[in-house]
Design a protein around this motif. Structure first.
Motif, PDB file in Angstrom:
ATOM      1  N   ASN A   1      36.973  63.186  68.749  1.00 44.81           N
ATOM      2  CA  ASN A   1      35.628  63.311  68.173  1.00 44.81           C
ATOM      3  C   ASN A   1      35.533  64.484  67.198  1.00 44.81           C
ATOM      4  N   ASP A   2      34.557  64.390  66.307  1.00 43.74           N
ATOM      5  CA  ASP A   2      34.150  65.509  65.453  1.00 43.74           C
ATOM      6  C   ASP A   2      35.215  65.995  64.480  1.00 43.74           C
ATOM      7  N   ILE A   3      36.168  65.128  64.159  1.00 45.25           N
ATOM      8  CA  ILE A   3      37.107  65.424  63.082  1.00 45.25           C
ATOM      9  C   ILE A   3      36.814  64.381  62.000  1.00 45.25           C
ATOM     10  N   PRO A   4      36.331  64.793  60.848  1.00 41.66           N
ATOM     11  CA  PRO A   4      35.727  63.865  59.880  1.00 41.66           C
ATOM     12  C   PRO A   4      36.645  62.818  59.281  1.00 41.66           C
ATOM     13  N   ASN A   5      37.965  62.963  59.436  1.00 40.57           N
ATOM     14  CA  ASN A   5      38.881  61.973  58.868  1.00 40.57           C
ATOM     15  C   ASN A   5      39.569  61.120  59.943  1.00 40.57           C
ATOM     16  N   VAL A   6      39.016  61.149  61.176  1.00 41.91           N
ATOM     17  CA  VAL A   6      39.598  60.359  62.269  1.00 41.91           C
ATOM     18  C   VAL A   6      38.538  59.455  62.898  1.00 41.91           C
ATOM     19  N   TYR A   7      38.867  58.183  63.021  1.00 37.71           N
ATOM     20  CA  TYR A   7      38.059  57.223  63.783  1.00 37.71           C
ATOM     21  C   TYR A   7      38.873  56.826  65.009  1.00 37.71           C
ATOM     22  N   SER A   8      38.267  56.880  66.189  1.00 39.00           N
ATOM     23  CA  SER A   8      39.000  56.508  67.399  1.00 39.00           C
ATOM     24  C   SER A   8      38.267  55.445  68.209  1.00 39.00           C
ATOM     25  N   MET A   9      39.074  54.663  68.934  1.00 36.99           N
ATOM     26  CA  MET A   9      38.556  53.581  69.770  1.00 36.99           C
ATOM     27  C   MET A   9      39.017  53.789  71.199  1.00 36.99           C
ATOM     28  N   LEU A  10      38.096  53.694  72.115  1.00 29.81           N
ATOM     29  CA  LEU A  10      38.397  53.795  73.539  1.00 29.81           C
ATOM     30  C   LEU A  10      37.956  52.498  74.189  1.00 29.81           C
ATOM     31  N   TYR A  11      38.735  52.022  75.121  1.00 29.22           N
ATOM     32  CA  TYR A  11      38.443  50.755  75.784  1.00 29.22           C
ATOM     33  C   TYR A  11      38.019  51.031  77.220  1.00 29.22           C
ATOM     34  N   SER A  12      37.033  50.294  77.665  1.00 29.12           N
ATOM     35  CA  SER A  12      36.556  50.500  79.031  1.00 29.12           C
ATOM     36  C   SER A  12      37.500  49.815  80.007  1.00 29.12           C
ATOM     37  N   GLN A  13      38.702  50.428  80.173  1.00 34.61           N
ATOM     38  CA  GLN A  13      39.686  49.839  81.064  1.00 34.61           C
ATOM     39  C   GLN A  13      39.211  49.804  82.507  1.00 34.61           C
ATOM     40  N   SER A  14      38.306  50.718  82.854  1.00 35.61           N
ATOM     41  CA  SER A  14      37.776  50.691  84.223  1.00 35.61           C
ATOM     42  C   SER A  14      36.930  49.434  84.437  1.00 35.61           C
ATOM     43  N   GLU A  15      36.190  49.031  83.398  1.00 36.01           N
ATOM     44  CA  GLU A  15      35.359  47.833  83.491  1.00 36.01           C
ATOM     45  C   GLU A  15      36.237  46.578  83.544  1.00 36.01           C
ATOM     46  N   GLY A  16      37.237  46.506  82.666  1.00 35.73           N
ATOM     47  CA  GLY A  16      38.159  45.374  82.699  1.00 35.73           C
ATOM     48  C   GLY A  16      38.926  45.311  83.999  1.00 35.73           C
ATOM     49  N   SER A  17      39.316  46.471  84.514  1.00 36.90           N
ATOM     50  CA  SER A  17      40.076  46.517  85.758  1.00 36.90           C
ATOM     51  C   SER A  17      39.209  46.200  86.974  1.00 36.90           C
ATOM     52  N   PHE A  18      37.894  46.425  86.855  1.00 35.32           N
ATOM     53  CA  PHE A  18      36.974  46.010  87.913  1.00 35.32           C
ATOM     54  C   PHE A  18      37.098  44.495  88.108  1.00 35.32           C
ATOM     55  N   LEU A  19      37.145  43.769  86.992  1.00 31.09           N
ATOM     56  CA  LEU A  19      37.331  42.309  87.066  1.00 31.09           C
ATOM     57  C   LEU A  19      38.672  41.966  87.712  1.00 31.09           C
ATOM     58  N   ALA A  20      39.725  42.706  87.325  1.00 25.93           N
ATOM     59  CA  ALA A  20      41.053  42.454  87.894  1.00 25.93           C
ATOM     60  C   ALA A  20      41.054  42.720  89.400  1.00 25.93           C
ATOM     61  N   GLY A  21      40.361  43.789  89.828  1.00 29.17           N
ATOM     62  CA  GLY A  21      40.293  44.123  91.254  1.00 29.17           C
ATOM     63  C   GLY A  21      39.509  43.092  92.045  1.00 29.17           C
ATOM     64  N   ALA A  22      38.390  42.647  91.468  1.00 30.37           N
ATOM     65  CA  ALA A  22      37.600  41.602  92.118  1.00 30.37           C
ATOM     66  C   ALA A  22      38.428  40.328  92.248  1.00 30.37           C
ATOM     67  N   PHE A  23      39.158  39.999  91.179  1.00 32.25           N
ATOM     68  CA  PHE A  23      40.004  38.811  91.183  1.00 32.25           C
ATOM     69  C   PHE A  23      41.080  38.927  92.263  1.00 32.25           C
ATOM     70  N   ALA A  24      41.736  40.083  92.329  1.00 34.93           N
ATOM     71  CA  ALA A  24      42.798  40.287  93.321  1.00 34.93           C
ATOM     72  C   ALA A  24      42.252  40.166  94.740  1.00 34.93           C
ATOM     73  N   ALA A  25      41.067  40.730  94.982  1.00 31.02           N
ATOM     74  CA  ALA A  25      40.459  40.649  96.325  1.00 31.02           C
ATOM     75  C   ALA A  25      40.114  39.204  96.675  1.00 31.02           C
ATOM     76  N   LEU A  26      39.666  38.440  95.689  1.00 32.27           N
ATOM     77  CA  LEU A  26      39.370  37.022  95.919  1.00 32.27           C
ATOM     78  C   LEU A  26      40.643  36.242  96.231  1.00 32.27           C
ATOM     79  N   VAL A  27      41.759  36.633  95.619  1.00 30.49           N
ATOM     80  CA  VAL A  27      43.042  35.971  95.890  1.00 30.49           C
ATOM     81  C   VAL A  27      43.526  36.279  97.294  1.00 30.49           C
ATOM     82  N   THR A  28      43.482  37.571  97.688  1.00 27.20           N
ATOM     83  CA  THR A  28      44.026  37.939  98.996  1.00 27.20           C
ATOM     84  C   THR A  28      43.163  37.438 100.158  1.00 27.20           C
TER      85      THR A  28
END
Length: 350
Positions: free
Chosen positions: A134-161
């Motif tokens: 952040n706050d460096i005028p020549n840099v654009y960065s992207m962050l992914y909500s891996q915790s949100e995506g992994s919530f789906l993966a965890g729910a899926f895994a629990a449904l499988v087991t």
């Protein structure tokens, strides 16, 4: 005449030899390629794992190449290898050349290097994926909500087991997680995974192992087989880059289930890899170049891309439809809706 013909042959030979002797790349640059021919020139610099992982970096490269093909961006790809001592100087050589309007790179290991270079080369634009700058005028960065995506993966895994419809599930409520390294990003995946599993059933046990790097597939396979055979896991989620391919192989060999990561890895072992947590690096990289071309790239800022923004999700291809019971598909769809509307909130460890 004979002498003239011999001279011509000699000149032709020299020309062929000269054409075959291109410039030599630096020691840390494994490969490079160029395409396109537009007004914008860009280089991407990959480190630690690099291309061929069928996941994270390959996804980024797909988005980069699409920018070259569809947007006419002139692109160059450089693989920086695994020697961290080389990364700063190798990336600086790209920047100092002043050949590129924008340099694409990413991951937590490159944050400090890019911060330093961006400040020392204020005219160089950077697009950074998978971390915050952040706050460096020549840099654009992207962050992914891996915790949100992994919530789906965890729910899926629990449904499988807890499923009675899947042959590979034993009566024990155990799921596994194999990470590449024990770092904040990987543990954010892990946290989301645990939250998703607990949302389905608080009695589900989660086993965790770390490979120690992003490339040792045989070690990941060994750790995963131990989770299946000794610790009774029904399904294992890999967040280990190229090493994680060993986890998927182990699941297939053991007749168990696995969850891929970053890109759709379901086709690698149909019926064993039941789904993949998608970190849509390809889509976000392409989108960033679109914004750059339109003069709308929010330099100096970080965007967080979650389920609602299409930054993360799980792979629902024909194999998912074929091998995942309808009851699990329906429950996952319900959870996705609740995540998108904010009814379910996922805590991030970052």
């Amino acid at each position: 005449m004979k002498k003239l013909w011999s001279a011509c042959l000699l000149l032709l030979s020299i020309a062929v030899i000269t054409a075959g002797c291109g410039g030599k790349s630096g020691d840390s640059e494994k490969s490079s390629n160029s395409s396109g021919g537009g007004d914008i020139k860009s280089a991407v610099y990959y480190v630690n794992g690099t291309l061929g992982d069928k996941g994270f970096f390959d996804s980024a490269q797909a988005g980069f190449q699409k920018a070259g093909t569809d947007l006419g961006i002139d692109i160059k790809t450089v693989e920086g290898g695994n020697n961290q001592a080389d990364w700063a100087s190798s990336l600086e050589s790209l920047v100092a050349s002043k050949k590129y309007d924008v340099v694409l790179t990413g991951t937590i290991q490159m944050v400090d290097i890019v911060k330093d270079l961006a400040k020392r080369y204020p005219d160089q634009k950077f697009i950074f994926f998978d971390e915050v700058i952040n706050d460096i005028p020549n840099v654009y960065s992207m962050l992914y909500s891996q915790s949100e995506g992994s919530f789906l993966a965890g729910a899926f895994a629990a449904l499988v087991t807890t499923s009675t419809e899947l042959k590979g599930a034993n009566p024990d409520k155990v799921i596994g997680f194999v990470g590449g390294v024990d770092d904040p990003i990987v543990n954010d995946f892990k946290s989301g995974y645990e939250q998703g599993a607990q949302y389905i059933d608080k009695d589900v046990k989660i086993i965790t192992s770390y490979v120690g790097d992003w490339s040792n597939a045989p070690k990941a396979k060994e750790l995963t087989l131990a989770q299946y055979n000794t610790q009774k896991a029904d399904i294992v989620y890999q967040v280990a880059g190229g090493a994680g391919l060993g986890t998927l192989e182990a699941g297939n060999e053991a007749g168990k289930y696995s969850i891929g990561v970053d890109a759709n890895q379901n086709p690698l072992y149909p019926g064993s890899v039941l789904t993949s947590m998608l970190k849509n690096i390809d889509t976000s990289v392409f989108r960033a170049f679109q914004l750059l071309q339109q003069g709308k790239l929010p330099l100096g800022k970080t965007e967080v891309l979650g389920l609602k923004e299409g930054g993360v999700g799980i792979a629902k291809d024909d194999l998912y439809a074929q091998y995942v019971p309808k009851s699990i598909q329906d429950k996952i769809a319900e959870i996705e809706k609740k995540l998108s509307t904010g009814e379910i909130k996922v805590e991030s460890t970052l």
